[in-house]
Scaffold this active site. Structure first.
Site, PDB file in Angstrom:
ATOM      1  N   SER A   1     -74.408  30.408  29.195  1.00 54.77           N
ATOM      2  CA  SER A   1     -73.769  30.125  27.906  1.00 54.77           C
ATOM      3  C   SER A   1     -73.360  31.420  27.212  1.00 54.77           C
ATOM      4  O   SER A   1     -73.979  32.455  27.396  1.00 54.77           O
ATOM      5  CB  SER A   1     -74.727  29.366  26.994  1.00 54.77           C
ATOM      6  OG  SER A   1     -75.157  28.190  27.616  1.00 54.77           O
TER       7      SER A   1
HETATM    8  N1  SAH Z   1     -79.515  27.601  29.726  1.00 52.79           N
HETATM    9  C1  SAH Z   1     -78.483  28.219  30.539  1.00 52.79           C
HETATM   10  C2  SAH Z   1     -77.238  27.366  30.651  1.00 52.79           C
HETATM   11  C3  SAH Z   1     -77.291  26.555  31.847  1.00 52.79           C
HETATM   12  S1  SAH Z   1     -75.870  25.592  32.213  1.00 52.79           S
HETATM   13  C4  SAH Z   1     -78.164  29.592  30.008  1.00 52.79           C
HETATM   14  O1  SAH Z   1     -78.998  30.245  29.448  1.00 52.79           O
HETATM   15  O2  SAH Z   1     -77.076  30.096  30.178  1.00 52.79           O
HETATM   16  C5  SAH Z   1     -76.595  23.978  32.283  1.00 52.79           C
HETATM   17  C6  SAH Z   1     -77.677  23.779  33.307  1.00 52.79           C
HETATM   18  O3  SAH Z   1     -78.171  22.454  33.132  1.00 52.79           O
HETATM   19  C7  SAH Z   1     -77.202  23.866  34.757  1.00 52.79           C
HETATM   20  O4  SAH Z   1     -77.973  24.795  35.451  1.00 52.79           O
HETATM   21  C8  SAH Z   1     -77.414  22.440  35.288  1.00 52.79           C
HETATM   22  O5  SAH Z   1     -77.798  22.393  36.643  1.00 52.79           O
HETATM   23  C9  SAH Z   1     -78.542  21.951  34.387  1.00 52.79           C
HETATM   24  N2  SAH Z   1     -78.690  20.497  34.289  1.00 52.79           N
HETATM   25  C10 SAH Z   1     -77.721  19.552  34.163  1.00 52.79           C
HETATM   26  N3  SAH Z   1     -78.271  18.323  34.095  1.00 52.79           N
HETATM   27  C11 SAH Z   1     -79.627  18.492  34.164  1.00 52.79           C
HETATM   28  C12 SAH Z   1     -80.744  17.596  34.147  1.00 52.79           C
HETATM   29  N4  SAH Z   1     -80.616  16.270  34.039  1.00 52.79           N
HETATM   30  N5  SAH Z   1     -81.985  18.122  34.250  1.00 52.79           N
HETATM   31  C13 SAH Z   1     -82.174  19.461  34.359  1.00 52.79           C
HETATM   32  N6  SAH Z   1     -81.156  20.352  34.390  1.00 52.79           N
HETATM   33  C14 SAH Z   1     -79.901  19.878  34.285  1.00 52.79           C
END
Ligand code: SAH
Length: 217
Positions: free
Chosen positions: A68
């Site tokens: 993000s």
């Molecule tokens: N927190 C991260 C952003 C990650 S992007 C940062 O610091 O930049 C979103 C993440 O959510 C992805 O890795 C994706 O695999 C995960 N995700 C999506 N659906 C999910 C679910 N139901 N349970 C756990 N993780 C999930």
């Protein structure tokens, strides 16, 4: 010099410029700004992109997922804190672990769930490198939360949800706060406060996240 210390575009000064920009963008919580100054964002992105790590953009982390943008991490953390110290926090969507690492500086305990196993492996390596001792991760579907650990003072969902996940609402402590993007192509960053007898929802600003999916892979 170690990769952690960073040189040039990944140095402490570059990080200080990121903090100055976050202030200009309206982030006011000094605890959040201090946490983001402390966490070296460049170690979370591919080496080829490290020089762009402090720009205010989302960057690819592989497997179609993104880290993000700094403003969104800061804003969500500020909303989660609501000016108060956080005890136990749950994050859904560990990804590369950057948001998790920022949370580890502002909460006493952080639990984070990721559905894609190889991403979690990388994130765990980063937590080890940064010597974060208050982070626990789980490979699984974040929609289920962690009923055995609940209630949480804060729940942060870092993937776009089509609706508020019921189970996560249940696992929020009374007096706790949930920050979650809700919508489809674009989402509304939403704050949910659990009060005695009601959940108060406030829509804040438009954001763009990869979708919250179901099941683990
Ligand atoms: N927190 C991260 C952003 C990650 S992007 C940062 O610091 O930049 C979103 C993440 O959510 C992805 O890795 C994706 O695999 C995960 N995700 C999506 N659906 C999910 C679910 N139901 N349970 C756990 N993780 C999930």
């Amino acid at each position: 010099m170690s990769a952690l210390a960073g040189i040039g575009m990944t140095s402490q000064r570059t990080r200080e410029r990121m903090i100055a920009r976050l202030r200009e963008q309206g982030i006011k919580d000094e605890v959040v700004l201090a946490a983001m100054l402390a966490v070296p964002r460049h170690i979370f992105v591919e080496e080829a992109l490290a020089s762009r790590a402090y720009e205010d953009v989302a960057l690819p982390i592989g497997l179609n997922q993104t880290i993000s943008q700094p403003y969104v991490v800061a804003r969500m953390t500020e909303l989660l804190r609501g000016g108060k110290n956080l005890g136990r926090v749950l994050e859904i969507g560990t990804g590369c672990g950057y948001q998790t690492s920022v949370l580890s500086k502002v909460a006493s305990e952080v639990f984070s769930i990721e559905r894609i196993a190889p991403l979690l492996t990388k994130a765990k390596n980063h937590f080890r490198e940064l010597k974060l001792r208050n982070v626990k991760v789980k490979h699984g579907d974040g929609n289920d939360g962690l009923p055995e650990i609940a209630p949480f003072d804060g729940i942060i969902v870092t993937a776009g949800a089509t609706h508020l996940p019921e189970e996560l609402l249940r696992q929020l402590a009374v007096g706790g706060r949930m920050v979650i993007p809700v919508g489809s192509a674009e989402q509304m960053l939403t704050l949910v406060e659990r009060l005695p007898g009601e959940y108060r929802k406030t829509g804040l600003e438009a954001v763009k996240f990869v979708p919250l999916l179901s099941g683990a892979v």
